[in-house]
Design a protein around this motif. Structure first.
Motif, PDB file in Angstrom:
ATOM      1  N   SER A   1       4.452  -1.522  10.794  1.00  0.00           N
ATOM      2  CA  SER A   1       3.853  -0.657   9.777  1.00  0.00           C
ATOM      3  C   SER A   1       3.663  -1.430   8.480  1.00  0.00           C
ATOM      4  CB  SER A   1       4.710   0.593   9.519  1.00  0.00           C
ATOM      5  OG  SER A   1       5.939   0.256   8.935  1.00  0.00           O
ATOM      6  N   THR A   2       2.663  -1.008   7.713  1.00  0.00           N
ATOM      7  CA  THR A   2       2.420  -1.543   6.382  1.00  0.00           C
ATOM      8  C   THR A   2       1.990  -0.397   5.487  1.00  0.00           C
ATOM      9  OG1 THR A   2       1.233  -3.236   5.104  1.00  0.00           O
ATOM     10  CG2 THR A   2      -0.013  -2.102   6.818  1.00  0.00           C
ATOM     11  N   GLU A   3       2.314  -0.496   4.188  1.00  0.00           N
ATOM     12  CA  GLU A   3       1.957   0.553   3.235  1.00  0.00           C
ATOM     13  C   GLU A   3       1.118  -0.038   2.114  1.00  0.00           C
ATOM     14  OE1 GLU A   3       5.532   2.585   2.028  1.00  0.00           O
ATOM     15  OE2 GLU A   3       6.026   3.158   4.094  1.00  0.00           O
ATOM     16  N   ILE A   4       0.048   0.666   1.781  1.00  0.00           N
ATOM     17  CA  ILE A   4      -0.929   0.191   0.805  1.00  0.00           C
ATOM     18  C   ILE A   4      -1.156   1.297  -0.221  1.00  0.00           C
ATOM     19  CG2 ILE A   4      -3.261  -0.733   0.495  1.00  0.00           C
ATOM     20  CD1 ILE A   4      -3.217  -1.290   3.561  1.00  0.00           C
ATOM     21  N   MET A   5      -1.114   0.936  -1.492  1.00  0.00           N
ATOM     22  CA  MET A   5      -1.364   1.914  -2.556  1.00  0.00           C
ATOM     23  C   MET A   5      -2.662   1.576  -3.265  1.00  0.00           C
ATOM     24  SD  MET A   5       0.997   3.228  -5.713  1.00  0.00           S
ATOM     25  CE  MET A   5       0.541   4.781  -6.514  1.00  0.00           C
ATOM     26  N   VAL A   6      -3.560   2.558  -3.345  1.00  0.00           N
ATOM     27  CA  VAL A   6      -4.806   2.387  -4.091  1.00  0.00           C
ATOM     28  C   VAL A   6      -4.715   3.180  -5.392  1.00  0.00           C
ATOM     29  CG1 VAL A   6      -6.104   2.050  -1.972  1.00  0.00           C
ATOM     30  CG2 VAL A   6      -5.994   4.317  -2.973  1.00  0.00           C
ATOM     31  N   ARG A   7      -5.355   2.682  -6.430  1.00  0.00           N
ATOM     32  CA  ARG A   7      -5.320   3.329  -7.743  1.00  0.00           C
ATOM     33  C   ARG A   7      -6.709   3.323  -8.367  1.00  0.00           C
ATOM     34  NH1 ARG A   7       0.133   3.352  -9.987  1.00  0.00           N
ATOM     35  NH2 ARG A   7       1.524   1.918  -8.895  1.00  0.00           N
TER      36      ARG A   7
ATOM     37  N   GLY B   1      -3.416   8.847 -20.787  1.00  0.00           N
ATOM     38  CA  GLY B   1      -4.214   8.922 -19.566  1.00  0.00           C
ATOM     39  C   GLY B   1      -3.773   7.841 -18.602  1.00  0.00           C
ATOM     40  N   CYS B   2      -4.005   8.056 -17.310  1.00  0.00           N
ATOM     41  CA  CYS B   2      -3.572   7.065 -16.330  1.00  0.00           C
ATOM     42  C   CYS B   2      -4.403   7.157 -15.054  1.00  0.00           C
ATOM     43  CB  CYS B   2      -2.091   7.235 -15.988  1.00  0.00           C
ATOM     44  SG  CYS B   2      -1.709   8.722 -15.044  1.00  0.00           S
ATOM     45  N   ASN B   3      -4.308   6.110 -14.252  1.00  0.00           N
ATOM     46  CA  ASN B   3      -4.942   6.101 -12.944  1.00  0.00           C
ATOM     47  C   ASN B   3      -4.280   7.122 -12.017  1.00  0.00           C
ATOM     48  OD1 ASN B   3      -6.817   4.115 -13.465  1.00  0.00           O
ATOM     49  ND2 ASN B   3      -5.600   2.457 -12.589  1.00  0.00           N
ATOM     50  N   GLY B   4      -5.062   7.634 -11.097  1.00  0.00           N
ATOM     51  CA  GLY B   4      -4.505   8.365  -9.973  1.00  0.00           C
ATOM     52  C   GLY B   4      -4.264   7.395  -8.834  1.00  0.00           C
ATOM     53  N   GLY B   5      -3.723   7.898  -7.736  1.00  0.00           N
ATOM     54  CA  GLY B   5      -3.451   6.982  -6.637  1.00  0.00           C
ATOM     55  C   GLY B   5      -3.267   7.684  -5.307  1.00  0.00           C
ATOM     56  N   LYS B   6      -3.299   6.884  -4.265  1.00  0.00           N
ATOM     57  CA  LYS B   6      -3.023   7.371  -2.917  1.00  0.00           C
ATOM     58  C   LYS B   6      -2.319   6.252  -2.159  1.00  0.00           C
ATOM     59  CE  LYS B   6      -6.112   9.847  -0.721  1.00  0.00           C
ATOM     60  NZ  LYS B   6      -7.311  10.268   0.078  1.00  0.00           N
ATOM     61  N   THR B   7      -1.280   6.621  -1.412  1.00  0.00           N
ATOM     62  CA  THR B   7      -0.547   5.650  -0.619  1.00  0.00           C
ATOM     63  C   THR B   7      -0.739   5.952   0.861  1.00  0.00           C
ATOM     64  OG1 THR B   7       1.129   5.474  -2.368  1.00  0.00           O
ATOM     65  CG2 THR B   7       1.710   4.599  -0.209  1.00  0.00           C
ATOM     66  N   LEU B   8      -1.123   4.928   1.607  1.00  0.00           N
ATOM     67  CA  LEU B   8      -1.368   5.073   3.033  1.00  0.00           C
ATOM     68  C   LEU B   8      -0.437   4.163   3.829  1.00  0.00           C
ATOM     69  CD1 LEU B   8      -4.418   4.797   1.461  1.00  0.00           C
ATOM     70  CD2 LEU B   8      -5.063   5.802   3.650  1.00  0.00           C
ATOM     71  N   ARG B   9       0.030   4.661   4.940  1.00  0.00           N
ATOM     72  CA  ARG B   9       0.780   3.838   5.887  1.00  0.00           C
ATOM     73  C   ARG B   9      -0.080   3.603   7.120  1.00  0.00           C
ATOM     74  NH1 ARG B   9       6.096   6.409   7.479  1.00  0.00           N
ATOM     75  NH2 ARG B   9       6.884   5.313   5.628  1.00  0.00           N
ATOM     76  N   CYS B  10      -0.255   2.354   7.505  1.00  0.00           N
ATOM     77  CA  CYS B  10      -0.957   2.003   8.736  1.00  0.00           C
ATOM     78  C   CYS B  10       0.069   1.440   9.701  1.00  0.00           C
ATOM     79  CB  CYS B  10      -2.059   0.981   8.451  1.00  0.00           C
ATOM     80  SG  CYS B  10      -3.325   1.576   7.310  1.00  0.00           S
ATOM     81  N   PHE B  11       0.031   1.880  10.941  1.00  0.00           N
ATOM     82  CA  PHE B  11       1.120   1.531  11.860  1.00  0.00           C
ATOM     83  C   PHE B  11       0.645   1.531  13.305  1.00  0.00           C
ATOM     84  CE2 PHE B  11       1.021   6.058  11.167  1.00  0.00           C
ATOM     85  CZ  PHE B  11       1.272   6.629  12.398  1.00  0.00           C
ATOM     86  N   CYS B  12       1.457   0.937  14.170  1.00  0.00           N
ATOM     87  CA  CYS B  12       1.180   0.948  15.599  1.00  0.00           C
ATOM     88  C   CYS B  12       2.436   0.539  16.361  1.00  0.00           C
ATOM     89  CB  CYS B  12       0.026   0.013  15.954  1.00  0.00           C
ATOM     90  SG  CYS B  12       0.396  -1.738  15.733  1.00  0.00           S
TER      91      CYS B  12
ATOM     92  N   ASN C   1      -8.812   1.878  11.822  1.00  0.00           N
ATOM     93  CA  ASN C   1      -9.448   2.365  13.051  1.00  0.00           C
ATOM     94  C   ASN C   1     -10.064   1.224  13.865  1.00  0.00           C
ATOM     95  OD1 ASN C   1      -8.785   5.071  12.634  1.00  0.00           O
ATOM     96  ND2 ASN C   1     -10.658   5.488  11.485  1.00  0.00           N
ATOM     97  N   ILE C   2     -10.691   0.293  13.181  1.00  0.00           N
ATOM     98  CA  ILE C   2     -11.324  -0.843  13.863  1.00  0.00           C
ATOM     99  C   ILE C   2     -10.296  -1.641  14.661  1.00  0.00           C
ATOM    100  CG2 ILE C   2     -12.425  -3.093  13.473  1.00  0.00           C
ATOM    101  CD1 ILE C   2     -13.945  -1.745  11.147  1.00  0.00           C
ATOM    102  N   PHE C   3      -9.116  -1.781  14.088  1.00  0.00           N
ATOM    103  CA  PHE C   3      -8.087  -2.602  14.738  1.00  0.00           C
ATOM    104  C   PHE C   3      -7.071  -1.783  15.529  1.00  0.00           C
ATOM    105  CE2 PHE C   3      -9.690  -5.432  11.440  1.00  0.00           C
ATOM    106  CZ  PHE C   3      -9.880  -6.596  12.180  1.00  0.00           C
ATOM    107  N   GLY C   4      -7.364  -0.512  15.746  1.00  0.00           N
ATOM    108  CA  GLY C   4      -6.508   0.307  16.594  1.00  0.00           C
ATOM    109  C   GLY C   4      -5.179   0.691  15.970  1.00  0.00           C
ATOM    110  N   LEU C   5      -5.147   0.748  14.645  1.00  0.00           N
ATOM    111  CA  LEU C   5      -3.936   1.183  13.938  1.00  0.00           C
ATOM    112  C   LEU C   5      -4.047   2.667  13.606  1.00  0.00           C
ATOM    113  CD1 LEU C   5      -3.504  -1.751  11.381  1.00  0.00           C
ATOM    114  CD2 LEU C   5      -2.523  -1.573  13.672  1.00  0.00           C
ATOM    115  N   LYS C   6      -2.949   3.364  13.667  1.00  0.00           N
ATOM    116  CA  LYS C   6      -2.909   4.741  13.207  1.00  0.00           C
ATOM    117  C   LYS C   6      -2.653   4.730  11.704  1.00  0.00           C
ATOM    118  CE  LYS C   6      -1.041   6.412  17.608  1.00  0.00           C
ATOM    119  NZ  LYS C   6       0.093   7.104  18.282  1.00  0.00           N
ATOM    120  N   TYR C   7      -2.887   5.869  11.043  1.00  0.00           N
ATOM    121  CA  TYR C   7      -2.624   5.918   9.608  1.00  0.00           C
ATOM    122  C   TYR C   7      -2.045   7.280   9.220  1.00  0.00           C
ATOM    123  CZ  TYR C   7      -6.700   8.888   8.803  1.00  0.00           C
ATOM    124  OH  TYR C   7      -7.589   9.929   8.808  1.00  0.00           O
ATOM    125  N   LYS C   8      -1.377   7.273   8.088  1.00  0.00           N
ATOM    126  CA  LYS C   8      -0.805   8.499   7.531  1.00  0.00           C
ATOM    127  C   LYS C   8      -0.858   8.406   6.017  1.00  0.00           C
ATOM    128  CE  LYS C   8       3.478  11.249   7.462  1.00  0.00           C
ATOM    129  NZ  LYS C   8       4.878  11.317   7.931  1.00  0.00           N
TER     130      LYS C   8
END
Length: 484
Positions: A359-365, A180-191, A384-391
């Protein structure tokens, strides 16, 4: 001159293939490594298919007398993480990995080794090339771009996998059988940033560099008190801009989302009248950091004049980027002592400010989909608070363990005969491709195993020769024993 690794007497096929794999660049790509794999499979007369995502599936007939055995999939990924020391000149796009043998360990010269997951690929190739190995029908599944967020396996046509048993060779301790293992999501925040229209009078540019932290895997090592050099330096910058007009100028590309960054550097602009205080604050912070991270014995922090043609960021963009990076969640957010893993975590692993593009990339697990959802939304809200877009770059579900896993039970039995102890059936904080297969295939028995390969995703990665030989033997014994 023949490399030392090719002179190893035990398990010669594994080390032959591992050496050949190490000569092929395979960070964030699959074309060159797939060319090699297709050549090997052709030489071994193994029928195979390749999809557009770079996944390869080979179909190996059963050994004579083993035709009635169930089909087993052997699976590993073909890419690797590229990390190196601050001093290394290695180019992962063209240079082979320089292998070094020290006692029982294979290392690389100031870079990641690529044992994750080159050793898994090598073991699989060695098994299907070994005419003495007895097994039922095999499907060898080589997936692409696992280190880019399981991108290859997510695009694989699962219907092509007929096996209902899978042995994934992609973990880093022979003591564990992962179910078994963690799931995850990776987000890029950029401007897109704005800069001052001209250089500031009575100011100079300086480079802050924090290097030679331990780094580590953003899942398996996130709870091991490892310094994240990106968030540490941004913490310093946040304290500085509260008192002085310090501006970001440039951030060369740093890190990958799924590794704890061991090195970070950026160029800042400081007014001449503030430089003495800025130096003092940086030095004081680093003294405390060294005490807090005493295990990071080679950690350094330098502050020196720097050359750049770029003007500083505007005051507004400078503030929002520094404050956002300080507030983004990072590290272990919940630890499961009963499992010995971080089951909710976040890693700020990648960052760059090139010209006007930030840009910066953050992975949550997490082991739970709702926790992944909540933590991802927290990052989006901060952006959103700091006016960054995300993907959203990638997303994979957790692999929830099942208790009726006769494949794992058989592996433990076979392992005890070789290791003289029983490995533990457990779960991992990392994300594994087996979770994707398990979520899409009904009545699927799978596990993930591997040799001792500590410090993956760092330049201190190393692979045990003895352990690799043991794991190869155990897998062969499992294949010979998995009767209906």
């Amino acid at each position: 001159m023949e490399h030392q690794i090719l002179k190893l007497q035990d398990n010669k096929l594994v080390w032959k293939y591992f050496y050949e794999l190490s000569q092929i660049p395979r960070v964030r790509e699959f074309v060159r490594i797939n060319k090699y794999l297709k050549q090997v499979l052709t030489e071994l007369k193994v029928k195979f298919s390749e999809d557009k995502a770079g996944n390869i599936i080979g179909y190996v007939p059963a050994s004579k007398g083993f035709e009635r055995y169930p089909t087993v999939a052997l699976q590993a990924h073909t890419d690797m993480v590229g990390a190196k020391t601050n001093e290394s000149k290695h180019n992962f796009a063209k240079d082979p990995i320089e292998l070094i043998i020290e006692g029982d360990w294979i290392k690389a010269n100031n870079t990641t080794l690529g044992g994750d997951d080159g050793v898994g690929v090598a073991i699989i190739l060695a098994i299907i090339a070994d005419q003495t190995c007895k097994h039922g029908p095999l499907e060898v599944v080589f997936t692409s771009l696992e280190e880019c967020g399981l991108m290859g396996v997510e695009k694989l046509d699962i219907k092509k996998v007929k096996a209902r048993y899978m042995i994934n060779i992609d973990t880093s301790s022979e003591k564990n059988v992962i179910v078994g293992c963690n799931g995850g999501k990776t987000l890029r925040c950029f401007c897109t940033t704005k800069r001052d229209s001209r250089s500031r009078l009575k100011s100079k540019n300086y480079e802050i560099s924090m290097t030679n932290a331990l780094g580590g895997h953003s899942g398996a090592d996130i709870s091991k008190h490892r310094l994240n050099t990106i968030t540490q330096v941004f913490g310093i910058l946040a304290s500085l801009i509260a008192m002085y007009d310090v501006r970001l100028v440039e951030i060369p590309t740093v890190g990958v989302f799924n590794a704890i960054p061991a090195n970070f550097r950026c160029i800042i602009n400081v007014l001449d009248k503030d430089i003495k205080d800025v130096k003092r604050i940086i030095n004081e912070d680093f003294t405390i950091t060294k005490q807090h991270y005493a295990s990071h014995k080679n950690l350094t922090c330098e502050f020196a004049l720097a050359k750049t043609t770029l003007n500083p960021l505007s005051a507004n963009d400078n503030k929002k980027i520094i404050q956002a990076l300080t507030i983004f969640p990072n590290g272990t957010l919940n630890y499961r002592s009963d499992l010995g893993i971080s089951d909710v975590s976040s890693n700020v692993g990648f960052i760059e400010l090139i010209k006007n593009d930030f840009s910066t990339e953050i992975m949550v697990r997490s082991m739970f989909t709702n926790k992944i959802k909540y933590l991802s939304q927290r990052i989006i809200d901060i952006a959103n608070i700091f006016g960054l877009k995300y993907k959203i770059l990638s997303e994979n579900n957790p692999w929830m363990p099942k208790h009726d896993n006769n494949l794992a039970d058989l592996y433990v039995k076979c392992a005890k005969d070789v290791l003289h102890y029983e490995p533990a059936i457990t779960v991992t904080a990392g994300a594994l491709e087996t979770g994707v297969f398990a979520s899409k295939i009904h009545d699927f028995k799978c596990m993930s195993i591997g040799p001792n390969n500590p410090n993956i995703h760092t330049y201190e990665e190393k692979l045990s020769i003895t352990s690799t030989n043991n794991i190869t033997k155990i897998v062969k014994n499992v294949l010979a024993s998995l009767d209906k």
